[in-house]
Write a protein that holds these residues in place. Structure first.
Motif, PDB file in Angstrom:
ATOM      1  N   PRO A  18       0.812  -1.227   0.000  1.00 56.65           N
ATOM      2  CA  PRO A  18       0.000   0.000   0.000  1.00 56.65           C
ATOM      3  C   PRO A  18       0.842   1.272   0.000  1.00 56.65           C
ATOM      4  CG  PRO A  18      -0.911  -1.604   1.525  1.00 56.65           C
ATOM      5  CD  PRO A  18       0.398  -2.167   1.061  1.00 56.65           C
ATOM      6  N   MET A  19       1.871   1.325   0.864  1.00 58.46           N
ATOM      7  CA  MET A  19       2.690   2.546   0.902  1.00 58.46           C
ATOM      8  C   MET A  19       3.509   2.667  -0.381  1.00 58.46           C
ATOM      9  SD  MET A  19       2.967   5.096   2.982  1.00 58.46           S
ATOM     10  CE  MET A  19       3.841   6.606   2.544  1.00 58.46           C
ATOM     11  N   GLY A  20       3.968   1.542  -0.889  1.00 59.49           N
ATOM     12  CA  GLY A  20       4.712   1.565  -2.154  1.00 59.49           C
ATOM     13  C   GLY A  20       3.849   2.109  -3.281  1.00 59.49           C
ATOM     14  N   ASP A  21       2.600   1.683  -3.329  1.00 58.57           N
ATOM     15  CA  ASP A  21       1.697   2.201  -4.365  1.00 58.57           C
ATOM     16  C   ASP A  21       1.428   3.688  -4.154  1.00 58.57           C
ATOM     17  OD1 ASP A  21       1.576  -0.212  -5.593  1.00 58.57           O
ATOM     18  OD2 ASP A  21      -0.512  -0.661  -5.076  1.00 58.57           O
ATOM     19  N   TYR A  22       1.310   4.090  -2.895  1.00 51.18           N
ATOM     20  CA  TYR A  22       1.088   5.524  -2.623  1.00 51.18           C
ATOM     21  C   TYR A  22       2.276   6.344  -3.117  1.00 51.18           C
ATOM     22  CZ  TYR A  22      -0.364   9.698   0.055  1.00 51.18           C
ATOM     23  OH  TYR A  22      -0.738  10.955   0.439  1.00 51.18           O
ATOM     24  N   LEU A  23       3.482   5.941  -2.746  1.00 47.69           N
ATOM     25  CA  LEU A  23       4.668   6.700  -3.165  1.00 47.69           C
ATOM     26  C   LEU A  23       4.811   6.721  -4.682  1.00 47.69           C
ATOM     27  CD1 LEU A  23       7.248   5.584  -0.441  1.00 47.69           C
ATOM     28  CD2 LEU A  23       5.902   7.694  -0.528  1.00 47.69           C
ATOM     29  N   ARG A  24       4.306   5.677  -5.344  1.00 50.89           N
ATOM     30  CA  ARG A  24       4.387   5.631  -6.808  1.00 50.89           C
ATOM     31  C   ARG A  24       3.405   6.590  -7.485  1.00 50.89           C
ATOM     32  NH1 ARG A  24       6.431   0.970  -4.943  1.00 50.89           N
ATOM     33  NH2 ARG A  24       7.992  -0.159  -6.171  1.00 50.89           N
ATOM     34  N   ARG A  25       2.646   7.351  -6.714  1.00 54.20           N
ATOM     35  CA  ARG A  25       1.795   8.413  -7.290  1.00 54.20           C
ATOM     36  C   ARG A  25       2.582   9.722  -7.487  1.00 54.20           C
ATOM     37  NH1 ARG A  25      -1.498   4.573  -7.345  1.00 54.20           N
ATOM     38  NH2 ARG A  25      -3.720   4.784  -6.871  1.00 54.20           N
ATOM     39  N   PHE A  26       3.857   9.734  -7.031  1.00 51.96           N
ATOM     40  CA  PHE A  26       4.662  10.967  -7.051  1.00 51.96           C
ATOM     41  C   PHE A  26       5.884  10.789  -7.964  1.00 51.96           C
ATOM     42  CE2 PHE A  26       2.532  10.718  -2.980  1.00 51.96           C
ATOM     43  CZ  PHE A  26       2.106  12.013  -2.723  1.00 51.96           C
ATOM     44  N   LYS A  47      18.658   1.708  -7.284  1.00 53.99           N
ATOM     45  CA  LYS A  47      17.645   0.916  -6.584  1.00 53.99           C
ATOM     46  C   LYS A  47      16.740   1.867  -5.835  1.00 53.99           C
ATOM     47  CE  LYS A  47      17.074  -3.230  -3.821  1.00 53.99           C
ATOM     48  NZ  LYS A  47      17.692  -4.166  -2.881  1.00 53.99           N
ATOM     49  N   ILE A  48      15.466   1.896  -6.202  1.00 54.44           N
ATOM     50  CA  ILE A  48      14.484   2.696  -5.472  1.00 54.44           C
ATOM     51  C   ILE A  48      13.200   1.898  -5.316  1.00 54.44           C
ATOM     52  CG2 ILE A  48      15.248   5.078  -5.868  1.00 54.44           C
ATOM     53  CD1 ILE A  48      13.465   5.216  -8.302  1.00 54.44           C
ATOM     54  N   LEU A  49      12.524   2.105  -4.194  1.00 52.91           N
ATOM     55  CA  LEU A  49      11.263   1.417  -3.882  1.00 52.91           C
ATOM     56  C   LEU A  49      11.388  -0.094  -4.115  1.00 52.91           C
ATOM     57  CD1 LEU A  49       8.566   3.851  -5.368  1.00 52.91           C
ATOM     58  CD2 LEU A  49       9.718   3.943  -3.178  1.00 52.91           C
ATOM     59  N   ALA A 122      10.248   0.170 -18.448  1.00 51.46           N
ATOM     60  CA  ALA A 122      10.898   1.491 -18.501  1.00 51.46           C
ATOM     61  C   ALA A 122       9.967   2.496 -17.854  1.00 51.46           C
ATOM     62  CB  ALA A 122      11.171   1.900 -19.943  1.00 51.46           C
ATOM     63  N   TYR A 123      10.501   3.302 -16.946  1.00 52.89           N
ATOM     64  CA  TYR A 123       9.687   4.315 -16.275  1.00 52.89           C
ATOM     65  C   TYR A 123       9.960   5.682 -16.888  1.00 52.89           C
ATOM     66  CZ  TYR A 123       8.780   0.769 -12.748  1.00 52.89           C
ATOM     67  OH  TYR A 123       8.395  -0.384 -12.110  1.00 52.89           O
ATOM     68  N   TYR A 135       8.899   8.404 -12.517  1.00 53.16           N
ATOM     69  CA  TYR A 135       7.484   8.213 -12.165  1.00 53.16           C
ATOM     70  C   TYR A 135       7.161   6.736 -12.385  1.00 53.16           C
ATOM     71  CZ  TYR A 135       2.477   8.240 -11.927  1.00 53.16           C
ATOM     72  OH  TYR A 135       1.192   7.942 -11.559  1.00 53.16           O
ATOM     73  N   MET A 136       6.794   6.062 -11.309  1.00 46.93           N
ATOM     74  CA  MET A 136       6.642   4.598 -11.338  1.00 46.93           C
ATOM     75  C   MET A 136       5.195   4.168 -11.109  1.00 46.93           C
ATOM     76  SD  MET A 136      10.108   4.072  -9.088  1.00 46.93           S
ATOM     77  CE  MET A 136      10.212   2.285  -9.054  1.00 46.93           C
ATOM     78  N   GLY A 137       4.263   5.114 -11.237  1.00 45.63           N
ATOM     79  CA  GLY A 137       2.859   4.806 -10.970  1.00 45.63           C
ATOM     80  C   GLY A 137       2.044   4.646 -12.236  1.00 45.63           C
TER      81      GLY A 137
END
Ligand code: FES
Ligand SMILES: [Fe+2]
Length: 426
Positions: A18-26, A47-49, A122-123, A135-137
């Motif tokens: 859940p927090m990973g998905d939240y951070l992926r909104r930014f 390496k991130i998230l 690819a992001y 941006y990973m969301g």
């Protein structure tokens, strides 16, 4: 304190958490722009998230941020050849562009269309304010780039850096918004007091670091805003005034340290963002900028001058050498016996363990910004779990902020003071 479940909820940021998905909104800083300074320069591991990626700058100067693992047989793209608008895997020659499309597959027959069916993750990546942002969301929810102060000035007006810290990112952020530790952890003698032992403050026959003599228990105010929240601390000053330090916390990671009292357009600001590498390590990004002129040498935050181990990107003064703690210095010069302020922070944050056990804490009034951070994070993570849309700032311009230090009459309320913080930095 937090329950074990809530602690894990905010600290774990891998894919599908859940927090990973939240951070992926930014938009998230992934590395510094100068790490891939030139077109076709060597690729860099990122390496991130909890995701292993490789960053490269192609022949046109566009930035790619792709999966570390080649979709053919999982070779590391870090070894890749950066050539003619794409990164080529050195195992069998498959080549990918910044969009993740396979643009060449020399190991298959020329008449095969297999390459058109293969992609590498690819992001979207942007070169912005000295950082490469990812941006990973979900594509349809991609926000504006945040118009943070250090991104709104020419290159010469800012300095940025990153280094690895061996603890969960929430510990870093909690240290960054913890105003009250400054009076203790970072306390030390003035240069004059260092040279003149007779001028050192003494209490009960024991030398006290200077900041301990003043008002070490300020009062705190926190308010939610359209970018995250703002928090202020006031300390008693002379002439019926308060000394206010007011700081915006910009979602999801970013702080701005209140500088000295003065004309905001002339001041140099610094701050940090702590970005998860994985659940037990984070990247501390540091930024310093001046809105109206180039930065002078040494004006940047000292964290950007620390010597780093080349491969790990840890500071060379780290937990393996107890952060260089000098007990003689601790008795006579500063509170910790650790020389560099940024190393003092790292020592404390890493010393809590990789993921702090927040079930065992006892929070006081000085922890109000930290309590608010957790509330904002938990609310966002729970909304993700329930299938809702969590809070994110609406526009990039919501990030045009600075921090404030000022003296003002005790009659003036926090609400009348906060608009100073809301002024855009440029
Ligand atoms: S593993 Fe990359 S081309 Fe074969
Ligand atoms: Fe600190």
């Amino acid at each position: 304190m937090l329950t074990q479940n809530d602690n894990e909820l905010i600290c774990k940021t891998g894919p599908s958490t859940p927090m990973g998905d939240y951070l992926r909104r930014f938009w998230i800083p992934a590395l510094c722009s100068d790490e891939i300074a030139e077109p076709d320069s060597p690729p860099v591991r990122v390496k991130i998230l909890n995701e292993e990626l490789v960053a490269f700058r192609d022949t046109n100067g566009d930035v790619g941020l792709i999966d570390n693992y080649c979709p053919h047989r999982r070779a590391s793209m870090f070894f890749g050849r950066n050539e003619e608008c794409g990164l080529r895997c050195v195992y069998h020659g498959w080549k990918f562009d910044t969009n993740g499309d396979c643009v060449d597959m020399p190991s298959e027959p020329a008449e095969s269309n297999f390459k058109d069916k293969v992609k590498i993750t690819a992001y979207p990546a942007r070169d912005w304010g000295g950082f490469i942002w990812a941006y990973m969301g979900p594509a349809e929810l991609q926000p504006d780039l945040p118009e943070v102060g250090w991104a709104m000035v020419p290159d010469s007006h800012r300095k940025v850096s990153r280094r690895l810290q061996e603890n969960n990112y929430v510990q870093g952020i909690e240290g960054g918004i913890d105003s009250s530790h400054v009076s203790f952890l970072h306390a030390g003698l003035t240069p004059y007091q260092r040279d003149h032992p007779e001028a050192r403050p003494v209490r009960n026959g024991v030398m006290q670091p200077t900041a301990m003599i003043g008002d070490s228990a300020p009062r705190f105010v926190v308010q939610d805003t359209n970018y995250g929240f703002v928090y202020g601390a006031n300390r008693d000053a002379e002439n019926d005034e308060y000394y206010w330090r007011i700081t915006p916390f910009m979602m999801p990671f970013f702080t701005i340290i209140p500088g000295s009292i003065g004309n905001a357009d002339d001041l140099t600001y610094s701050g940090h963002g702590w970005i998860p590498a994985d659940d037990e390590n984070c990247w501390m990004f540091t930024y310093s900028w001046n809105a109206s002129r180039p930065l002078n040498k040494g004006e940047n935050h000292p964290a950007s001058d620390l010597e780093l181990e080349p491969r790990t990107m840890r500071a060379t003064i780290n937990r393996d050498n107890d952060y260089g703690i000098d007990r003689e210095m601790q008795r006579n010069v500063n509170y910790t016996g650790i020389a560099n302020g940024s190393v003092q922070d790292a020592g404390i944050q890493e010393g809590m363990g990789a993921i702090c056990d927040r079930t065992k804490e006892h929070l006081g009034t000085s922890d109000s910004a930290i309590i608010n951070l957790r509330r904002v994070y938990l609310r966002g993570a729970r909304e993700i779990m329930e299938g809702g849309e969590p809070f994110t700032p609406e526009k990039g311009s919501d990030y045009r902020l600075r921090s404030v230090s000022l003296l003002q009459d005790r009659e003036i309320s926090f609400n009348d003071t906060v608009p100073f913080v809301l002024n855009k930095s440029r």
